[in-house]
Design an enzyme around this catalytic site. Structure first.
Site: not given
Ligand code: NOJ
Ligand code: CA
Length: 560
Positions: A231, A285
């Site tokens: 993310d 790993e």
């Molecule tokens: C990107 C994610 O795709 C989104 O849904 C989220 O709100 C933000 N990152 C924060 O984690």
């Protein structure tokens, strides 16, 4: 599927229907070293896929119950948006425990079952990994905020108030709720949260944080997961001096918070690449089978390429930003492909995405009349395509009544709710479109067209978008040129974009029209492999005419 020329239909069936032994040129995709380069990835938003315990929220059993649809469709890997315990302030992107399953989705035993059942069908499973922040309910943050002297204080980003007593700098929350800082009155310092106040940013400069978060990857890899989608991969580290972001030169009056500033110091900070090298080495790993490190890199193609490193960072930075926010015109699309092709160093591999849980779904964005054509582009472009659940039936956004808005972003900034693209998957014509039983209220309403636009109805229709998507996925599997061939632009006009994919002697030509009809002079006889309407077949030659919003996938006819 009876409409296709027989050999193609048979080839598509051979690839998509033999669970666990899906043959591609005699080899199994699952044994491939860089399997993600040949794969079609399918993103599931677990809350919205299928509910099996009647609470109106999708769950792991629901995903298991629908695996056969994914095998039939022909995709190779599932990426699940977060399934970890969470207060759900950001629907799972606020994690309170990285190594467990939220009870709303199921248990660890259910997850193991999902992995086993997916693997038995030849499907990979990729998890969301959220390194930049946790939930404010995570025990790490509870300890961190308990006192300035707590050993975990430095696991998050704390700063004393500015001279005037306000937040330490001008950074704004991405969700438009004001500053990216919240004061903790008890300890007299502000903590940083790039997103919601309920999502404090982790401090990746602290070696203990790095080690704890590497352990999270190992935990899931030991259980057998095939990779991760990182993310906000470009937001894990920030300027250590925390300088103010400069004002945006071209800002529109009234633009919300973060968009008034150029994010020079709060994202894409150069040291973030250290973190990706560390994550990559951790993922390596485990090499049997090889694991994927993909990541959300919401930057322009020229900036995104840095996240491949020298093949020592992300295997697959996911490029969706440019495509989802641009006008869907011939010249813009062709220029974007050129930008991506030119930006990518030799040996790296692109990805393409049309929809996800953060952006308007592509049929609503590009317009219904261009939805099939866009699907053809996604599944014939050079790069790994990521389908968002529902893309295969060209699901559009659903209007959500104001009193049913769930997304915190939508509550902070009118018009920014991401609920419209997160509504339940319509499976069939039964109550609640088969997502959950009659009498249960789904967590978000189904689309008004769910009784017509759903999997069962489209499976019965050989000319549906679902038939188109499955045919294209099948074509990728049987045609090396589409799966991993090179890309060359053939023609670009205001109304038409044609490109070729080539591998060895095999060539595939893709011709797309946009808002108006157009003609295209073919350089010889071609066989129609697929058309947007699933209605053209046979040999075409000379100047061909395409209606607006059409696409043809063609192969030179070698029998002539
Ligand atoms: C990107 C994610 O795709 C989104 O849904 C989220 O709100 C933000 N990152 C924060 O984690
Ligand atoms: Ca449920």
């Amino acid at each position: 599927m009876g409409e296709f020329p027989k050999p193609l239909a048979q080839a598509v069936d051979a690839v998509t229907s033999q669970s666990g032994t899906r043959r591609l040129d005699g080899s199994r995709i699952v044994s491939d070293q860089q399997w993600w380069r040949r794969a079609v990835i399918y993103q599931i938003y677990p809350r919205s896929f299928a509910d099996t315990n009647d609470d109106g929220i999708g769950d792991l059993h629901g995903i298991i119950s629908r695996l056969d649809h994914l095998v039939w469709l022909g995709v190779d890997a599932l990426w699940l948006s977060p399934i970890y315990p969470s207060p759900m302030a950001d629907f799972g992107y606020d994690i309170a425990d990285h190594t467990a399953i939220d009870p709303r989705f199921g248990t660890l035993a259910d997850f193991d079952d999902l992995l086993r059942q997916a693997h038995a069908r030849g499907l990979k499973v990729v998890l969301d990994y959220v390194p930049a922040h946790t939930s404010d309910r995570h025990p790490w943050f509870a300890a961190s905020r308990s006192s300035r002297d707590d050993p975990r204080r430095d696991w998050y980003v704390w700063r004393t108030p500015s001279a005037g007593g306000g937040p330490p700098n001008n950074w704004e929350s991405q969700f438009g709720g004001g500053p990216a800082w919240t004061l903790d009155a008890a300890t007299g310092q502000y903590y940083l949260h790039t997103f919601l106040p309920e999502q404090p940013d982790l401090n990746w400069r602290n070696p203990a944080v790095r080690e704890a978060m590497r352990e999270v990857l190992r935990f899931w890899m030991r259980r057998g997961v095939d990779g991760f989608r990182v993310d906000v991969a470009h937001r894990i580290l920030k300027d250590p001096r925390m300088r103010d972001n400069p004002p945006h030169p071209a800002v529109r009056a009234g633009a919300p918070g973060a968009h008034r500033l150029v994010e020079r110091y709060s994202r894409n900070w150069h040291e973030v690449h250290e973190v990706h090298r560390l994550l990559r080495s951790t993922v390596e790993e485990f090499d049997d089978p090889p694991r994927l490190l993909a990541g959300e890199v919401n930057l322009d193609p020229g900036e995104l390429v840095a996240y491949y490193g020298t093949d020592d960072e992300l295997h697959l930075p996911l490029n969706f930003h440019a495509i989802v926010e641009m006008p869907w015109t011939s010249r813009r699309l062709a220029a974007l492909v050129t930008d991506v092709e030119q930006a990518l160093p030799d040996g790296t591999w692109p990805s393409w995405i049309l929809s996800n849980h953060d952006k308007s779904r592509f049929p609503s964005r590009v317009g219904r009349h261009l939805a099939r054509q866009a699907l053809v582009f996604l599944l014939t472009a050079r790069g790994t395509p990521v389908l968002y659940y529902g893309d295969e039936i060209a699901l559009g956004d659903t209007d959500i009544p104001h009193d049913r808005i769930q997304d915190a972003w939508g509550r902070h900034v009118p018009g920014r709710s991401r609920d419209p693209q997160r509504t339940p998957m319509p499976w069939d014509t039964s109550a609640n479109a088969g997502f959950c039983p009659a009498g249960v209220e789904p967590w978000l309403p189904l689309g008004a067209d769910a009784d017509r636009r759903n999997i069962a109805v489209q499976r019965a229709d050989p000319r549906s978008e679902l038939a188109l998507a499955r045919t294209l996925i099948g074509l990728r599997a049987v045609r090396p040129s589409l799966r991993n061939g090179s890309y060359a632009r053939v023609t670009v006009t205001d109304d038409l974009f044609a490109f070729a994919r080539t591998a060895g002697d095999e060539r595939t030509l893709v011709v797309l029209t946009f808002d108006r009809p157009a003609t295209f002079p073919l350089p010889g006889p071609h066989r129609v492999l697929c058309s947007t309407g699933m209605d053209r077949q046979g040999i075409v030659d000379g100047e061909i005419t395409l209606e607006s919003g059409q696409a043809l996938v063609l192969a030179p006819d070698t029998r002539a």
